[in-house]
Scaffold this motif. Sequence first.
Motif, mmCIF file in Angstrom:
data_model
loop_
_atom_site.group_PDB
_atom_site.id
_atom_site.type_symbol
_atom_site.label_atom_id
_atom_site.label_comp_id
_atom_site.label_asym_id
_atom_site.label_seq_id
_atom_site.Cartn_x
_atom_site.Cartn_y
_atom_site.Cartn_z
ATOM 1 N N LEU A 183 0.733 -1.074 0.024
ATOM 2 C CA LEU A 183 0.043 0.027 -0.070
ATOM 3 C C LEU A 183 1.023 1.299 -0.004
ATOM 4 C CD1 LEU A 183 -2.759 -0.921 2.425
ATOM 5 C CD2 LEU A 183 -3.034 -0.376 0.154
ATOM 6 N N GLN A 184 1.930 1.236 0.880
ATOM 7 C CA GLN A 184 2.759 2.536 0.806
ATOM 8 C C GLN A 184 3.477 2.527 -0.577
ATOM 9 O OE1 GLN A 184 6.183 2.597 3.563
ATOM 10 N NE2 GLN A 184 5.231 4.492 4.126
ATOM 11 N N PHE A 185 4.317 1.296 -1.042
ATOM 12 C CA PHE A 185 4.883 1.222 -2.261
ATOM 13 C C PHE A 185 3.937 1.884 -3.443
ATOM 14 C CE2 PHE A 185 6.633 -1.747 -5.593
ATOM 15 C CZ PHE A 185 7.222 -0.913 -6.101
ATOM 16 N N HIS A 186 2.577 1.451 -3.590
ATOM 17 C CA HIS A 186 2.008 1.770 -4.562
ATOM 18 C C HIS A 186 1.296 3.444 -4.419
ATOM 19 C CE1 HIS A 186 1.185 -2.104 -6.876
ATOM 20 N NE2 HIS A 186 2.378 -1.982 -6.647
ATOM 21 N N PHE A 187 0.918 3.688 -3.133
ATOM 22 C CA PHE A 187 -0.111 4.880 -2.949
ATOM 23 C C PHE A 187 0.645 5.643 -1.784
ATOM 24 C CE2 PHE A 187 -2.877 1.160 -3.850
ATOM 25 C CZ PHE A 187 -3.389 1.736 -4.918
ATOM 26 N N GLY A 188 1.769 5.455 -1.294
ATOM 27 C CA GLY A 188 1.995 6.059 -0.041
ATOM 28 C C GLY A 188 2.573 7.522 -0.556
ATOM 29 N N ALA A 189 2.478 8.573 0.221
ATOM 30 C CA ALA A 189 3.105 10.030 -0.064
ATOM 31 C C ALA A 189 4.372 10.017 -0.334
ATOM 32 C CB ALA A 189 2.550 11.092 0.946
ATOM 33 N N PRO A 190 4.987 10.759 -1.211
ATOM 34 C CA PRO A 190 6.667 10.679 -1.406
ATOM 35 C C PRO A 190 7.402 10.672 -0.121
ATOM 36 C CG PRO A 190 5.238 11.825 -3.271
ATOM 37 C CD PRO A 190 4.404 11.425 -2.210
ATOM 38 N N GLU A 191 6.876 11.744 0.597
ATOM 39 C CA GLU A 191 7.492 12.170 1.905
ATOM 40 C C GLU A 191 7.376 11.120 3.007
ATOM 41 O OE1 GLU A 191 3.337 14.184 1.951
ATOM 42 O OE2 GLU A 191 4.990 13.983 0.488
ATOM 43 N N PRO B 155 11.731 10.235 3.014
ATOM 44 C CA PRO B 155 11.771 11.283 3.720
ATOM 45 C C PRO B 155 13.054 12.119 3.607
ATOM 46 C CG PRO B 155 11.677 9.645 5.236
ATOM 47 C CD PRO B 155 11.585 8.978 4.132
ATOM 48 N N TYR B 156 14.008 11.566 3.116
ATOM 49 C CA TYR B 156 15.319 12.222 3.209
ATOM 50 C C TYR B 156 15.690 12.757 1.737
ATOM 51 C CZ TYR B 156 15.326 8.633 6.802
ATOM 52 O OH TYR B 156 14.822 8.058 7.978
ATOM 53 N N ALA B 157 16.122 13.979 1.950
ATOM 54 C CA ALA B 157 16.469 14.906 0.655
ATOM 55 C C ALA B 157 17.928 14.113 -0.018
ATOM 56 C CB ALA B 157 17.251 15.995 1.321
ATOM 57 N N LYS B 158 18.513 13.432 0.455
ATOM 58 C CA LYS B 158 19.827 12.857 -0.276
ATOM 59 C C LYS B 158 19.159 11.287 -0.845
ATOM 60 C CE LYS B 158 23.454 15.205 1.858
ATOM 61 N NZ LYS B 158 24.610 15.385 2.559
ATOM 62 N N ALA C 281 13.015 7.133 -7.823
ATOM 63 C CA ALA C 281 12.619 5.727 -7.871
ATOM 64 C C ALA C 281 11.147 5.662 -7.388
ATOM 65 C CB ALA C 281 13.588 4.840 -6.929
ATOM 66 N N LEU C 282 10.730 7.103 -7.092
ATOM 67 C CA LEU C 282 9.366 7.205 -6.712
ATOM 68 C C LEU C 282 8.382 7.070 -7.649
ATOM 69 C CD1 LEU C 282 10.054 9.957 -4.045
ATOM 70 C CD2 LEU C 282 10.040 7.421 -3.740
ATOM 71 N N SER C 283 7.095 7.149 -7.341
ATOM 72 C CA SER C 283 5.902 7.201 -8.412
ATOM 73 C C SER C 283 6.255 6.033 -9.436
ATOM 74 C CB SER C 283 6.143 8.437 -8.877
ATOM 75 O OG SER C 283 5.783 9.667 -8.099
ATOM 76 N N PHE C 284 6.563 4.917 -8.972
ATOM 77 C CA PHE C 284 6.764 3.509 -9.626
ATOM 78 C C PHE C 284 5.554 3.266 -10.559
ATOM 79 C CE2 PHE C 284 7.076 -1.123 -10.113
ATOM 80 C CZ PHE C 284 8.114 -1.058 -11.298
ATOM 81 N N THR C 285 4.405 3.292 -10.239
ATOM 82 C CA THR C 285 3.320 2.711 -10.826
ATOM 83 C C THR C 285 2.748 3.753 -11.870
ATOM 84 O OG1 THR C 285 1.878 3.743 -8.810
ATOM 85 C CG2 THR C 285 2.374 1.244 -8.910
ATOM 86 N N ARG D 77 10.143 0.605 0.904
ATOM 87 C CA ARG D 77 10.368 1.033 2.207
ATOM 88 C C ARG D 77 10.291 -0.098 3.181
ATOM 89 N NH1 ARG D 77 8.294 2.781 7.052
ATOM 90 N NH2 ARG D 77 9.082 4.774 8.057
ATOM 91 N N GLU D 78 11.333 -0.517 3.781
ATOM 92 C CA GLU D 78 11.231 -1.625 4.904
ATOM 93 C C GLU D 78 10.893 -0.938 6.255
ATOM 94 O OE1 GLU D 78 13.656 -5.427 6.660
ATOM 95 O OE2 GLU D 78 14.027 -4.693 4.539
ATOM 96 N N HIS D 79 11.598 0.071 6.734
ATOM 97 C CA HIS D 79 11.592 0.683 7.670
ATOM 98 C C HIS D 79 12.166 2.042 7.719
ATOM 99 C CE1 HIS D 79 15.572 0.100 9.371
ATOM 100 N NE2 HIS D 79 15.588 -1.119 9.121
ATOM 101 N N ALA D 80 12.000 3.011 8.684
ATOM 102 C CA ALA D 80 12.475 4.300 8.650
ATOM 103 C C ALA D 80 13.691 4.678 7.902
ATOM 104 C CB ALA D 80 12.153 5.245 9.651
ATOM 105 N N ARG D 81 14.522 3.690 7.922
ATOM 106 C CA ARG D 81 15.918 3.923 7.540
ATOM 107 C C ARG D 81 16.518 2.679 6.777
ATOM 108 N NH1 ARG D 81 18.442 8.497 9.369
ATOM 109 N NH2 ARG D 81 17.484 9.689 10.959
ATOM 110 N N LYS D 82 15.746 1.868 6.166
ATOM 111 C CA LYS D 82 16.178 0.789 5.590
ATOM 112 C C LYS D 82 15.127 0.498 4.330
ATOM 113 C CE LYS D 82 17.404 -4.035 5.305
ATOM 114 N NZ LYS D 82 17.334 -5.339 5.957
ATOM 115 N N PHE D 83 15.649 0.400 2.885
ATOM 116 C CA PHE D 83 14.926 0.572 1.776
ATOM 117 C C PHE D 83 15.352 -0.328 0.860
ATOM 118 C CE2 PHE D 83 14.974 4.679 3.643
ATOM 119 C CZ PHE D 83 13.441 5.027 3.590
ATOM 120 N N GLN D 84 14.612 -0.860 -0.239
ATOM 121 C CA GLN D 84 15.080 -1.702 -1.230
ATOM 122 C C GLN D 84 14.916 -0.933 -2.464
ATOM 123 O OE1 GLN D 84 12.804 -4.831 -3.690
ATOM 124 N NE2 GLN D 84 14.171 -6.085 -2.805
ATOM 125 N N TRP D 85 16.105 -0.552 -3.066
ATOM 126 C CA TRP D 85 16.102 0.009 -4.186
ATOM 127 C C TRP D 85 16.534 -0.677 -5.243
ATOM 128 C CZ3 TRP D 85 19.391 0.656 -8.222
ATOM 129 C CH2 TRP D 85 19.221 1.626 -9.266
#
Length: 310
Positions: free
Chosen positions: A62-70, A74-77, A82-86, A287-295
């Motif tokens: 649900l977050q991957f497909h519809f979550g707000a970008p922020e 949430p990190y500027a860097k 890679a956002l807005s995949f769908t 996003r897996e958690h606040a500081r870990k992601f799969q790119w």
Amino acid sequence: MALVVASVAGAGATLLIQKLVSQRKGSGGSGKGDDLQERSTTSSAGGGAAAYETKKAVDEYLQFHFGAPEDLMPYAKGPHEALSFTHRLAQLCEKHCEALRDFTGERAEPTALDVGCAVGGASFELARAFPHVLGLDYSHHFVDAAEAMKAKGFCEYEAVQEGDVKARCMAAVPSDIDRSRVRFMQGDACDLPSNLAPMDCVLAANLLCRLPEPTAFLKRCRSLIKPGGVLVLVSPYSWLPGWTQKDKWLGGYYKDGKPVRTHDTLLALLSPDFDLVASEDVPFLIREHARKFQWGCSQALVWRRKGKSL
């Protein structure tokens, strides 16, 4: 229009979450089943189709497909490209589907099929251009979530912050999308209904390397797509024995001492019936958690069905 659809009872967002929580508790407090309930969909540990029948999987997608970008990044860097995949997938389909540019009024309204639609993000995005969209997924819980999104346009989900600490967030279908254009059904991409009407566009995003019989799906595509229609295959080629037996892999192995690549296998399998018209890299972020992601970076191949357009 002869679309085959199955109406899944539209569970509300709260009921959906309660049902998944109940299933999770019923699996017991320890053991392999409990580990699967807690495992992120970004894990390479396998699990097969059952990995997508958990509350955690529904929340992550649900977050991957519809979550707000922020919320997602949430990190500027971070890798914001890679956002807005769908949304980007739907744009790719729209760009190459000639049926959308027919203004004679002699053809039926364009149709699209989103195979492996998960919770429906790309299906809704396709509805911006296609009057009729069918989303299909093997996971019952994903289809339930997609139906909830269609019914209400929004759904709460939990996002892991750290350990057991979670935040409640909101997934929402963009308000300018006509949700009535989309229908969902549970089904098997390796054994699609024989009476499914041919489509103008078929999207299979991050699906191929999660199928037990990928060749069966590809062989079905010839009759699944109208002449002149497009097949948009998007995959990171993450072949794992937990999802696909090694003798079914399309690439990622050695034969006679030489590496076999999925791209080359696809050319051999599809070229008799399709022309390869475009290829590009499509990054994505889970996003897996606040500081870990799969790119990841999938390869998108756009194939046009040979033959005169109907």
